[in-house]
Write an enzyme that holds these catalytic residues in place. Sequence first.
Site, PDB file in Angstrom:
ATOM      1  N   GLY A  87      36.391  60.595  51.926  1.00 20.33           N
ATOM      2  CA  GLY A  87      35.281  59.744  52.202  1.00 20.33           C
ATOM      3  C   GLY A  87      34.998  58.422  52.959  1.00 20.33           C
ATOM      4  O   GLY A  87      33.981  58.116  53.673  1.00 20.33           O
ATOM      5  N   LYS A 132      41.833  73.569  49.951  1.00 16.22           N
ATOM      6  CA  LYS A 132      40.746  73.247  48.803  1.00 16.22           C
ATOM      7  C   LYS A 132      39.661  74.661  48.339  1.00 16.22           C
ATOM      8  O   LYS A 132      39.348  75.660  49.871  1.00 16.22           O
ATOM      9  CB  LYS A 132      39.901  72.263  49.154  1.00 16.22           C
ATOM     10  CG  LYS A 132      39.974  70.666  49.530  1.00 16.22           C
ATOM     11  CD  LYS A 132      39.716  69.362  49.552  1.00 16.22           C
ATOM     12  CE  LYS A 132      39.608  68.285  50.093  1.00 16.22           C
ATOM     13  NZ  LYS A 132      41.023  67.663  48.634  1.00 16.22           N
ATOM     14  N   GLY A 169      43.056  60.887  52.761  1.00 12.44           N
ATOM     15  CA  GLY A 169      42.105  62.170  53.301  1.00 12.44           C
ATOM     16  C   GLY A 169      41.745  61.341  54.200  1.00 12.44           C
ATOM     17  O   GLY A 169      41.935  61.763  56.011  1.00 12.44           O
ATOM     18  N   ASP A 179      45.163  64.690  54.963  1.00 13.45           N
ATOM     19  CA  ASP A 179      44.635  66.062  55.176  1.00 13.45           C
ATOM     20  C   ASP A 179      44.272  66.201  56.686  1.00 13.45           C
ATOM     21  O   ASP A 179      44.720  65.049  57.547  1.00 13.45           O
ATOM     22  CB  ASP A 179      43.443  65.202  54.875  1.00 13.45           C
ATOM     23  CG  ASP A 179      42.699  65.725  53.323  1.00 13.45           C
ATOM     24  OD1 ASP A 179      43.094  65.910  52.705  1.00 13.45           O
ATOM     25  OD2 ASP A 179      41.717  65.012  53.266  1.00 13.45           O
TER      26      ASP A 179
END
Lengths: 293, 193
Positions: A152, A80, A234, A23
């Site tokens: 996350g 996304k 991520g 990410d």
Amino acid sequence: MEKGTWKVKTGLAQMLKGGVIMDVVTPEHAKIAEEAGACAVMALERVPADIRAAGGVARMADPTVIENILKVVTIPVMAKCRIGHFVEAQVLEAMGVDYIDESEVLTPADENNHVWKHDFKVPFVCGCRDLGEALRRIGEGAAMIRTKGEAGTGNIVEAVRHMRAVMDGIRRLVNMPQDELMKAAKELGAPFELVMEVHKTGKLPVVNFAAGGVATPADAALMMQLGAEGVFVGSGIFKSSNPEVRAKAIVKATTHYKDPGIIAEVSKKLGEAMPGLDVKQIPDEELLAKRGW
Amino acid sequence: MKIGVLASQGAFIEHIITLNKLDIEAMPVRLPVELKGVDGLIIPGGESTTISRLMDSYKLAEEITALARDGMPVFGTCAGMILMASEISGNTTRSLGLMDITVKRNAFGRQVDSFETDLKIPVLGEKPFPAVFIRAPIIERYSNNVEVLARLDDNTAVAARQDKLLGMAFHPELTNDLRFHKYFLEIVTGKRN
């Protein structure tokens, strides 16, 4: 000459195997990721940890953010869209992104239907928590699957749960007598043809990566040993204290996932990992993995 | 015969499966020690920058270059061909510099421009070869000792051989057509000179 075929869509995922998709939110991040050996980047406005902290409605990134990242790297760029938001997907396709992640990290636009992905020339990756969910997404046209994990959090526990569930589902189908496969399809809520295919081949019809909680080289290698064909990282890289070094280490650990000596070596002096969250402390309605079905 | 398949990143399992269909023992190669005793090496498709970075570790690139200079046959598909090239146009990725060709990465554009087509490849016989081009490169320049094996309709060179080195922009390992792998094995055994 035929473009946008199932072969070229699933084929790009095959080329990403054994790699790490990172990410990134800025062109600088994207360069760092490419330099470290990422096999693709996911262009975002915020990493999942920040999306989680910000709350509210999370949408597709500003096209400028994605455009700037498309300009600076030569590796594939993913982006996304919200679950079911086929217009965001149309926009991303028009911008030339290489893969669309129809992602639970963003706030769903449709609580009943995912995007009908067969309509697109650009390939899609979708999240899953078990085999049934994986096969439903493939039925709609996903050319690549990733386990959802819990994005996350920097906590690998959900990614492990989902990968084990997928692998367990596959093993059950392989060992099942043919006359029980229709009932299995009904219980999985999965297309019968795909259930048959998994029964025969012993694997998913498309590439399957792990996602949602990878924070260390050992996490990446763990997912690979559990059967992932590559990993998404991520928040794990750019929320850590030394992204360059950690990114390189996770890339190496993903290649040499069966070599504990190398994993030990690359795990030294990485600085602080991203702060982790105990998934049990997160209220049920804030769990991202529960979005989509 | 034993063939190594570079397994740093990319679609290496597809090559191993293809070789197994031809009853050939295939070994994944991630470290220099795993090159010991191989009769030929396949560099698969994947991301060339990623594979290049990983080959820089543990002196893998040096070892492959040395063995290829000593006559080890090498077969590269897509990213594999990019890494075999002496020059990558407009890019700083380090290649192995085995074949005297210049390649251009992502020459057809982004993923939405990836395509399938049938190619005429005289060395493989009459039947067209199903070629899958995924964010594929092309061969922009080649020296006199390089033989071009396949071209697109617009004459773009997409497969080439230089002595025991074989490179192509597409992915035979994603199809059921085994002819290019057979062709490489014949280079390894010396049946094709």
